[in-house]
Each structure stands twice: as C-alpha cells, then as structure tokens.
Design a protein around this motif. Structure first.
Motif, mmCIF file in Angstrom:
data_model
loop_
_atom_site.group_PDB
_atom_site.id
_atom_site.type_symbol
_atom_site.label_atom_id
_atom_site.label_comp_id
_atom_site.label_asym_id
_atom_site.label_seq_id
_atom_site.Cartn_x
_atom_site.Cartn_y
_atom_site.Cartn_z
ATOM 1 N N LYS A 1 18.990 -14.308 -30.658
ATOM 2 C CA LYS A 1 19.522 -15.573 -30.127
ATOM 3 C C LYS A 1 18.409 -16.486 -29.601
ATOM 4 O O LYS A 1 18.673 -17.606 -29.193
ATOM 5 C CB LYS A 1 20.523 -15.289 -28.992
ATOM 6 C CG LYS A 1 21.788 -14.579 -29.451
ATOM 7 C CD LYS A 1 22.735 -14.344 -28.276
ATOM 8 C CE LYS A 1 23.976 -13.582 -28.738
ATOM 9 N NZ LYS A 1 24.878 -13.247 -27.618
ATOM 10 N N PRO B 1 16.776 -21.409 -27.187
ATOM 11 C CA PRO B 1 17.716 -20.678 -28.043
ATOM 12 C C PRO B 1 17.660 -21.131 -29.502
ATOM 13 O O PRO B 1 17.161 -22.213 -29.802
ATOM 14 C CB PRO B 1 19.077 -21.034 -27.437
ATOM 15 C CG PRO B 1 18.875 -22.312 -26.721
ATOM 16 C CD PRO B 1 17.443 -22.373 -26.296
ATOM 17 N N TYR C 1 23.306 -21.644 -30.967
ATOM 18 C CA TYR C 1 23.811 -21.460 -29.605
ATOM 19 C C TYR C 1 23.550 -22.726 -28.800
ATOM 20 O O TYR C 1 22.472 -23.311 -28.900
ATOM 21 C CB TYR C 1 23.110 -20.259 -28.950
ATOM 22 C CG TYR C 1 23.274 -19.009 -29.786
ATOM 23 C CD1 TYR C 1 24.413 -18.227 -29.674
ATOM 24 C CD2 TYR C 1 22.315 -18.657 -30.746
ATOM 25 C CE1 TYR C 1 24.597 -17.112 -30.477
ATOM 26 C CE2 TYR C 1 22.488 -17.546 -31.556
ATOM 27 C CZ TYR C 1 23.638 -16.773 -31.416
ATOM 28 O OH TYR C 1 23.823 -15.687 -32.218
ATOM 29 N N MET D 1 23.200 -15.749 -22.080
ATOM 30 C CA MET D 1 22.812 -15.430 -23.459
ATOM 31 C C MET D 1 23.653 -14.270 -23.996
ATOM 32 O O MET D 1 24.121 -14.289 -25.133
ATOM 33 C CB MET D 1 21.335 -15.060 -23.540
ATOM 34 C CG MET D 1 20.919 -14.669 -24.942
ATOM 35 S SD MET D 1 19.252 -14.075 -25.107
ATOM 36 C CE MET D 1 19.401 -12.418 -24.500
ATOM 37 N N GLU E 1 28.048 -17.015 -31.321
ATOM 38 C CA GLU E 1 27.374 -17.804 -32.337
ATOM 39 C C GLU E 1 28.277 -18.937 -32.830
ATOM 40 O O GLU E 1 29.450 -18.715 -33.135
ATOM 41 C CB GLU E 1 26.970 -16.903 -33.503
ATOM 42 C CG GLU E 1 26.198 -17.648 -34.552
ATOM 43 C CD GLU E 1 25.644 -16.733 -35.643
ATOM 44 O OE1 GLU E 1 25.678 -15.498 -35.476
ATOM 45 O OE2 GLU E 1 25.191 -17.281 -36.656
#
Ligand code: BLA
Length: 324
Positions: free
Chosen positions: A88, A112, A116, A217, A222
């Motif tokens: 990520k 990121p 994301y 996170m 996604e």
C-alpha cells in the motif's frame, strides 16, 4: 545490490538499521547538552520497526541505490537517506542530517499508492542550537477543510490525539498561508527551544501519530474505480508539486550539497513522483505564483503569512480566516 542484502538484518528491533548512522555519529561538542544527546535516528528506527510489524512486505525501494549517504560540501555534515516500499506504500523515505554545529534535520514521509486515498504521513523537524521547527501531520490527500466526507473518514477519531499534542506542543505562530490547505485538523505545527522534556514529547507525538497512520493503512481498502484512482494520483502529484517547489528546507540543502545535487534530492528522492505521477506543472496547480514573464515566483507565499493561532477548534472545525 547493497540495499537488498541489508534488508535481511532489518528484521531485528534492537540493532540499529544498517542504513542508519550509528550512535557514535551523535556529536557531543554542542553547547547544549540536551540537544547534543538528542538524535532523530530513534524516530526513524521506530517507524521502520513499526512499519515492518504492520506490513510483512516492506522492501527497500529502488531509490536506495542512488540515495543513501551524501557528504556535504563542508566535508563534515552527513546526509543519510533510506527508502522503502510495500503493497500500500508507494514510497516511505527518510532524510536525516546531523551537522557538527548542532543542526539536525529529519524529513520523514510516507506516500501511499494511488489506489488508496490515505493521508500522507509527514514529519519535518529542524533543530538548531536555538530552536526547533516542527511539522508533524497526516497531511490530507484531499481537502479536509470543506470536504467533510474525507475529513470524517480519516480524522474524526483522531481529534482527541490532535488535541492532546496541540496542548503539549502549542501552535508555532504565523506561517505561509498556502501551507494550511496541506495540513489536517490534527497538524502539529510548533517551535520550541531544545530541552529533554520537549524532545521526549516530540518522540511520543511522532510514535502516536505514526501508529495512527499505520492503523489507517491497515484498515483502508483498495480503490477500484479508475476515476477515483486518478483523482488520488492527481492529488498526490499536486502535493508533490507544492513541496518540491516550495519546501523551506531547500535553501539549506542547497547550501550543504550545492544546487544540482539539492535539486536531484528534492525531485528524485524527497518528492519522488513529481516527474512521474502527472503531467501538470506547478503553475497549472498554483497559477497565482506565475510572474509576468511566465516564470515561477520564488516567494514562498503569495498571500503572506497568517494564522497566528491554531485555526481549528476542539472539534476539528476550521475556524481560520479565509485564504485571501
Ligand atoms: C520552516 N518548515 C518551516 C515552516 C513550515 C515548514 C510551515 C515555517 C515557515 C513557513 O511558514 O513557510 C514545513 N511547510 C512545511 C511542511 C509543509 C509545508 C512540512 O507547506 C507541508 C505541506 N525543513 C525541512 C528540511 C529542512 C527544513 C528537510 O523539512 C532542512 C533541510 C528547514 N524549515 C526549515 C528551516 C525553516 C523551516 C530552516 C525556517 C526558515 C524559514 O522559515 O524559511
């Protein structure tokens, strides 16, 4: 490849990361004892260990080969860089500087992947004999002042954390007005003279903010909608365009390593992606900086400095003046 082989010993939590300078590099010749014993290395070590716990696939970035250590032109100051990536995480990178005159710098950020809409983790600490200048934030990828959905999604639960540290590390006074839009309701913008107590608070703020970011996170899903992904990418590109052009650290970097290398560190390492994530120019995003001859105004701020006091209330509602 050095960077890959060194990744194997990265799993230990006690040993310093091999890419980081060892404790012996901390100099004790400064007049202020508290500042001299203080080092940003443990901030970086904490962040790397913690990231490793959260994501099993943290690997060195390909940038590691080109950007690791640089000797400044004074022959004494060292610049240390390290960079990683994970599923990520497009880029986690750190620049730290320790100079013989007590000056220390940490510029640590995590960007990121475009799938994301996570905030960008941002820790910018500048320490000199007389002062510390600190920005610590989960910089919003999208507007967190007017766009309530984004603000609620990422910051609602973090307001108490922000309040705690806003009290311990009070607002640093007027700043470049344009910067405010890149900050979140929990931003820590502060200045203080070095003391063990303040540095301990800063380390504690850094660890809590970083853990909060890692937890976001962890939870984030996604994005699959291509339009949304391009909006995320463009927002990150705009952020990179701002920072690579207007970073307050640039002049210091230029003094330390010369203009060519400073530009390279800024555009290919610190704000990597500014040449890859989009085609728009700084002036496309920030046309107010255009001078009559079409060049970019060198001034950091067009509006001027403002926001003498923290422009968010205790509920995280923006209460600052307008941006003009
Ligand atoms: C000062 N750094 C500042 C200031 C801010 C920031 C707001 C106060 C001056 C101002 O209002 O512009 C940081 N500004 C940010 C950040 C964002 C932003 C993080 O817009 C993100 C969106 N700082 C560094 C590095 C160095 C450094 C790497 O991050 C040195 C290599 C130095 N920052 C530095 C110095 C000052 C400063 C020397 C004080 C000098 C000055 O104000 O120009």
């Amino acid at each position: 490849m050095e960077s890959l082989s060194s990744s194997s010993s990265f799993s230990t939590t006690i040993k310093p990361h091999p890419l980081l300078p060892r404790a012996k590099n901390v100099r004790f010749s400064c007049s202020m004892k508290a500042a001299s014993a203080f080092s940003y290395q443990k901030f970086i070590q904490f962040a790397l260990d913690e990231t490793k716990h959260s994501t099993s696939d943290l690997i060195p970035s390909s940038l590691q080969e080109d950007f690791n250590t640089l000797k400044a032109m004074d022959g004494k100051t060292e610049l240390n860089m390290c960079s990683f990536q994970a599923p990520k995480i497009r880029l986690l990178r750190s620049l730290s500087i320790e100079a013989s005159d007590c000056m220390q710098v940490l510029d640590f950020a995590v960007f990121p992947e475009a799938e994301y809409d996570l905030p960008i983790f941002c820790a910018n600490f500048f320490t000199s004999v007389n002062t510390n200048i600190v920005v610590l934030d989960l910089n919003p990828l999208h507007d967190a002042i007017d766009e309530t959905h984004y603000k609620e999604k990422y910051y609602k639960n973090l307001i108490p954390l922000g309040l705690k540290y806003a009290e311990l590390l009070p607002w640093g006074g007027k700043l470049t007005s344009e910067s405010l839009k890149f900050f979140s309701p929990i931003v820590i913008w502060t200045k203080f003279s070095s003391s063990q107590e303040k540095h301990d608070i800063l380390l504690s703020a850094f660890t809590e903010y970083y853990k909060a970011w890692l937890s976001l996170m962890d939870q984030t899903k996604e994005e699959t909608d291509v339009t949304q992904i391009s909006l995320n990418r463009e927002a990150q590109h705009r952020y990179l365009a701002w920072r690579s052009q207007k970073d307050p650290g640039y002049h210091l970097l230029k003094r330390l390593i010369g203009e060519t290398r400073a530009k390279d560190v800024v555009n290919r390492f610190l704000f990597n992606g500014v040449n890859e994530l989009g085609n728009k120019s700084f002036l496309d995003y920030f046309p107010e900086y255009e001078r009559e001859d079409g060049s970019i105004n060198e001034k950091r701020s067009i509006i001027g400095k403002s926001f003498k006091n923290r422009p968010w209330d205790t509920r995280g509602v923006f209460i600052g003046d307008t941006f003009s």
